[in-house]
Design a protein around this motif. Sequence first.
Motif, short mmCIF file in Angstrom:
data_model
loop_
_atom_site.label_atom_id
_atom_site.label_comp_id
_atom_site.label_asym_id
_atom_site.label_seq_id
_atom_site.Cartn_x
_atom_site.Cartn_y
_atom_site.Cartn_z
N ILE A 1 52.28 38.78 26.84
CA ILE A 1 52.74 39.78 25.88
C ILE A 1 52.93 39.14 24.50
O ILE A 1 53.20 37.94 24.39
CB ILE A 1 54.05 40.50 26.34
N ARG B 1 50.85 42.83 16.73
CA ARG B 1 50.86 42.76 18.19
C ARG B 1 49.50 43.06 18.80
O ARG B 1 48.78 43.90 18.26
CB ARG B 1 51.74 43.92 18.67
N ASP C 1 48.15 44.18 22.73
CA ASP C 1 48.67 44.56 24.04
C ASP C 1 48.50 43.41 25.03
O ASP C 1 47.65 42.53 24.84
CB ASP C 1 47.90 45.78 24.59
N LYS C 2 49.25 43.50 26.13
CA LYS C 2 49.19 42.44 27.15
C LYS C 2 47.75 42.20 27.61
O LYS C 2 47.32 41.05 27.79
CB LYS C 2 50.08 42.86 28.32
N THR D 1 44.99 42.90 25.96
CA THR D 1 44.03 42.69 24.86
C THR D 1 43.85 41.19 24.60
O THR D 1 44.81 40.43 24.68
CB THR D 1 44.53 43.39 23.57
N HIS E 1 49.03 51.11 20.32
CA HIS E 1 47.89 51.39 21.22
C HIS E 1 46.78 52.18 20.53
O HIS E 1 46.16 53.06 21.14
CB HIS E 1 48.34 52.18 22.45
N LYS F 1 43.12 52.28 22.05
CA LYS F 1 43.10 52.98 23.35
C LYS F 1 43.26 54.48 23.14
O LYS F 1 42.57 55.30 23.75
CB LYS F 1 44.20 52.43 24.27
#
Length: 237
Positions: free
Chosen positions: A72, A100, A102-103, A105, A183, A186
């Motif tokens: 993360i 950031r 995502d976990k 990505t 996100h 996505k």
Amino acid sequence: MRLDKYLCECTAFSRREAGDCIRRGKVKVDGEVCRDPARKVEETVVRVELGEEVLSYQCFHYMVMNKPGGLITASEGRGEATVMTLLPSPVPKHLVPVGRLDKDTEGLLLFTDDGEMNHRLLSPARHVEKVYLVTPQHALSEEDLLRLREGVEIGDEKPTLPALAEMTAQGDLKLTIREGRFHQVKRMLEAVDNQVLHLKRIAFGPLKLDPALSPGQVRECTAEEVERLRHACHAAK
Ligand code: URA
């Protein structure tokens, strides 16, 4: 350090621009005009003025990581492994990720302890470009690409800003966005009835993902990369 280098470090000037500025008498060192770009200054004690502005020198750190999936993006994980675990020790005290991923990505993640730069690069008003390679669940039609290019509704107050969207020869989607909503990629794919199977960031502002960095590897930014970052965040909004 040389005065022209000092000026580059504190401003968005290139070495040549800094030299010109000094030669034109715009810079004062400890209260006196100095026209010599090669003048040696002790960066932590000298007082340098550029016109009306007193410059302040701080030594910041800039690092790039090829983030692997499974970590993360946070300074503290509360039980989950974070990207910070991949940084070489000692980790500079205030070093944090810029934005950031995502976990799941992967790809380019910048770290700095330069709070002003961090803030500027993430400011929505600055529209810093992020480029993603997306493996979609199924092929996108020309109409899907057009919709992504124009902006799509993703459940926020406003639709997304116009983006660049093109298919690569390998059948991935290359998507360039100028925002950083939660996100976002996505949700953009969902807006065209698709799903992201794999997501990788290949560019962030003026930085490109270094092909020599394997997933999980980190390195210091080069002086040229730092200069490009400075230009990007001093550029007009
Ligand atoms: N958009 C996403 O959906 N996830 C990321 O990690 C980055 C952009």
